[in-house]
Write a protein that holds these residues in place. Structure first.
Motif: not given
Length: 312
Positions: A80-85, A90, A138, A162-163, A165
């Motif tokens: 799962y990638f960062n929801k803010n990215s 992503s 996400m 990076t990114n 989560e």
């Protein structure tokens, strides 16, 4: 022209002589088996029992290997990638994951795709997700690895990207499955090797007793100028025949036994996710190995005895 005819004549004589030696060796091997019937039967029975166990061990090993591959194909890492990215962030992280060594396939799924899929799956989810102003899900991807034993290392590498989560792959279950299957494979391989050595020992002893009972005959053959090959071949064929005869019943048990077992267990072991190998052509493949193993082991045991106990 005369030289050519002489060469052809010598070649024909050589071929005829070889055929005679071969035919005599086969005849003597058959005679030896019938003459020493009780010893031959003891060797055949021991060989038969051993090959049955070898066949069972091979079937177990092959099915365990098949189950391992099946689990490996199903086992995956969910990332799962960062929801803010952003979508671009992503995608960049996804491409980096996809290019990692040991990753065979990676499937990207955006949060909008998740929302659509969950809405279609349940009316409750559809109502909840439509009630929210923002999509709480996400972006994610599913990662498949080449070797399940490397899944921990690959998961650790993904966590560093990076990114990224969250990384989920059922750590404890993977370790338990890998350990269990490795142990079963090592045990079955050890059993097969041990049984092969036992079979060699049994056939060697049978041939040794035969050699001892025919020592006067062998001495006469040596005195009249019989070649080493002419003396050794009957014992070689005897070991070959004992091995092949001893493999007949194990082959029948392998073919019919596995087909019956497959039907009783409905094609899977313990759970439907662990499928058994389909009988055809698997049973013929195992049967071929059993016959070949019986023949090779018989010949090896015979050759070993002749070389060690006959000074020819």
């Amino acid at each position: 022209m005369v030289c050519l005819l002489e060469i052809i004549r010598k070649e024909v004589i050589s071929q005829v002589k070889a055929c005679r030696i071969l035919g005599r060796s086969i005849r003597d091997a058959v005679k030896s088996i019938t003459r020493n019937f009780s010893l031959s039967m003891a060797s055949i029975l021991c060989d038969m029992i051993t090959l049955i166990i070898v066949s069972v061990a091979i079937i177990i090993a092959c099915n365990v290997n098949n189950a391992t591959k099946s689990i490996e194909s199903e086992m995956n890492i969910v990332v799962y990638f960062n929801k803010n990215s952003t979508e671009e962030d992503s995608n960049n992280a996804f491409l980096e994951i996809k290019n990692l060594e040991g990753v065979t396939k990676a499937i990207y799924k955006s949060k909008d795709e998740w929302k659509t899929e969950m809405s279609d799956y349940s009316d409750t989810f559809d109502t909840m997700l439509n009630y929210l102003s923002d999509n709480p899900l996400m972006n994610s991807c599913i990662v498949y690895v080449e070797d399940i034993r490397e899944i921990n290392n690959i998961a650790d590498k993904i966590k560093e990207i990076t990114n990224v989560e969250v990384v989920k792959y059922g750590e404890s279950m993977v370790e338990e499955i890998v350990s269990a299957f490795d142990l079963i494979q090592k045990i079955t391989i050890g059993i097969v090797i041990a049984l092969i050595l036992v079979t060699v020992f049994l056939i060697s002893n049978t041939i040794k007793l035969t050699i001892y009972s025919r020592k006067n005959e062998i001495e006469i053959m040596r005195l009249v100028g019989a070649s080493n090959t002419a003396i050794k071949l009957p014992f070689l064929f005897e070991g070959l025949f004992l091995g092949i005869i001893g493999s007949i019943i194990p082959v029948c048990i392998t073919i019919y036994g596995y087909v019956i077992l497959y039907n009783i267990m409905h094609g899977y072991m313990f759970t439907e996710t662990l499928n058994l190998i389909k009988p055809y052509n698997f049973v013929f493949y195992v049967s071929g190995i059993i016959v070949l193993l019986g023949a090779i082991v018989g010949m090896f045991g015979s050759t070993n005895s002749v070389r060690k106990y006959l000074k020819v």
